[in-house]
Design a protein around this motif. Structure first.
Motif, short mmCIF file in Angstrom:
data_model
loop_
_atom_site.label_atom_id
_atom_site.label_comp_id
_atom_site.label_asym_id
_atom_site.label_seq_id
_atom_site.Cartn_x
_atom_site.Cartn_y
_atom_site.Cartn_z
N MET A 29 11.08 4.60 -2.32
CA MET A 29 9.89 4.08 -3.02
C MET A 29 10.29 3.38 -4.31
O MET A 29 9.59 3.48 -5.32
CB MET A 29 8.90 5.21 -3.33
CG MET A 29 8.53 6.03 -2.14
SD MET A 29 7.29 7.27 -2.53
CE MET A 29 5.83 6.49 -1.86
N GLU A 60 6.07 5.69 2.41
CA GLU A 60 6.31 4.41 1.73
C GLU A 60 5.84 3.24 2.60
O GLU A 60 5.20 2.30 2.12
CB GLU A 60 7.80 4.29 1.40
CG GLU A 60 8.13 3.02 0.64
CD GLU A 60 9.59 2.94 0.24
OE1 GLU A 60 10.39 3.82 0.63
OE2 GLU A 60 9.93 1.98 -0.48
N SER A 64 2.97 1.04 0.70
CA SER A 64 3.62 0.01 -0.13
C SER A 64 2.78 -1.26 -0.17
O SER A 64 2.33 -1.76 0.87
CB SER A 64 5.00 -0.30 0.46
OG SER A 64 5.45 -1.52 -0.08
#
Ligand code: ADP
Ligand code: MG
Length: 327
Positions: A29, A60, A64
């Protein structure tokens, strides 16, 4: 890394009282993670660490906003156009984010993200953004313009140009999930440390609580307190890593969603809470709320504490913390 200056965990990576402590450090991350588990032997410890890594990587991919293929990016692409159906996990993370926005009177707001066109904290900004540009961008900020449909699990950002970002909650959430997974696999003790955001469970192999040393970022060599953390998280937000300075004012990477200007009055906030997710979000929120409102809010919450260092270097603690007790 910034938080290593502020919080360091006192651990031994060795076999101790029949328990093997194994630590692995890697980038996930976009941040440094140190994962420590206590197991019977190093082979099983390493396999548990790999499970945690897979779990964090999975999250993630979901949250994201850099990855154009994530569901989060899909929501952003469709802002002002149409609702997007997402996994229950992401839907619920957004629901909890909205609840934290309400709890903090809007200080915490995942729609802060459209301000990232205006404020950059990577050294690329040379001039102060204009009032007009800030005003135009902040018009796209506001958690009340996120529309959730509980039946279809869709998320709709009502305004064109709106964005969301989980920068202030994602690492905490991922750390909670990794911890939960390892506990379910029978791991008795460990620490997920996301760049200084500590999430612990169980005890050290010698039977004592994990300890965190807290230092003042203005006087890094001197820890002012060492506190036990048992089965909880301590998360720190600081102004000393990502910031930009104009006219001697340091603007940090935490944005006040109501004005579009970064927070300027606090140096660091550490929040202690049962879950890293809430600790993460509240640390960011206190920056925006300021010392007085922040302390007041934390003092009303059960099982949550904070330590704030304001820009004068004064240390403030919530009512339940007595740092002198541990000196
Ligand atoms: P870090 O990610 O550096 O550990 P924080 O947990 O305090 O620090 O999160 C700061 C990040 O949160 C910013 O980089 C940005 O991505 C996001 N953010 C900034 N302002 C807000 C806000 N008011 N509400 C929610 N998220 C924010
Ligand atoms: Mg945070």
């Amino acid at each position: 890394m910034k938080k290593y200056l502020l919080i360091s965990l006192l651990i031994l990576t060795t076999t101790f009282y029949g328990q093997h402590l194994q630590k692995r450090t890697l980038k996930l991350m976009g941040s440094r993670f140190d994962i420590t588990v206590s197991a019977n032997d190093s082979v099983s410890a390493l396999s548990y660490i790999n499970m945690a890594i897979n779990e964090i990587s999975r999250i993630e991919k979901l949250i994201s906003s850099w990855d154009p293929n994530s569901q989060t990016s899909e929501i952003i692409k469709n802002a002002g156009i149409k609702p997007v159906k997402v996994d229950t996990e992401l839907f619920q993370l957004i629901e909890r984010s909205l609840a934290i926005s309400k709890l903090t009177d809007g200080a915490f707001d995942i729609t802060y993200a459209s301000m990232d066109k205006i404020w950059k904290f990577d050294g690329s900004m040379k001039t102060m953004p204009s009032k007009e540009n800030i005003k135009a961008s902040v018009a796209k900020v506001g958690y009340k313009n996120i529309e959730l449909n509980k039946i279809n699990h869709t998320v709709f950002l009502k305004l064109k140009g709106m964005k969301i970002g989980f920068g202030a909650i994602g690492k905490g959430y991922a750390a909670d999930k990794a911890k939960q997974l390892l506990i379910s696999k029978g791991v008795k003790a460990g620490i997920i440390n996301a760049s200084g955001d500590m999430n612990t469970w169980g005890k050290q192999p010698n039977g004592k609580d994990w300890m965190v040393a807290i230092t003042n970022p203005m006087n890094k060599n001197n820890a002012f307190a060492t506190l036990p953390i048992s089965n909880k998280a301590v998360v720190t937000s600081g102004n000393y890593e990502k910031y930009v300075t104009f006219n001697n004012v340091r603007y940090t990477h935490i944005i006040d969603p109501r004005t579009g200007y970064p927070a300027t009055d606090i140096i660091s906030v550490s929040v202690f809470a049962p879950k890293a997710e809430l600790a993460d979000a509240l640390a960011t929120s206190i920056f925006v709320m300021g010392t007085d409102v922040g302390l007041n809010r934390i003092n009303q919450l059960k099982a949550i504490d904070c330590i704030i260092i304001d820009k004068e270097g004064t240390i403030h603690t919530s009512n339940k913390i007595n740092i002198n007790k541990y000196d």
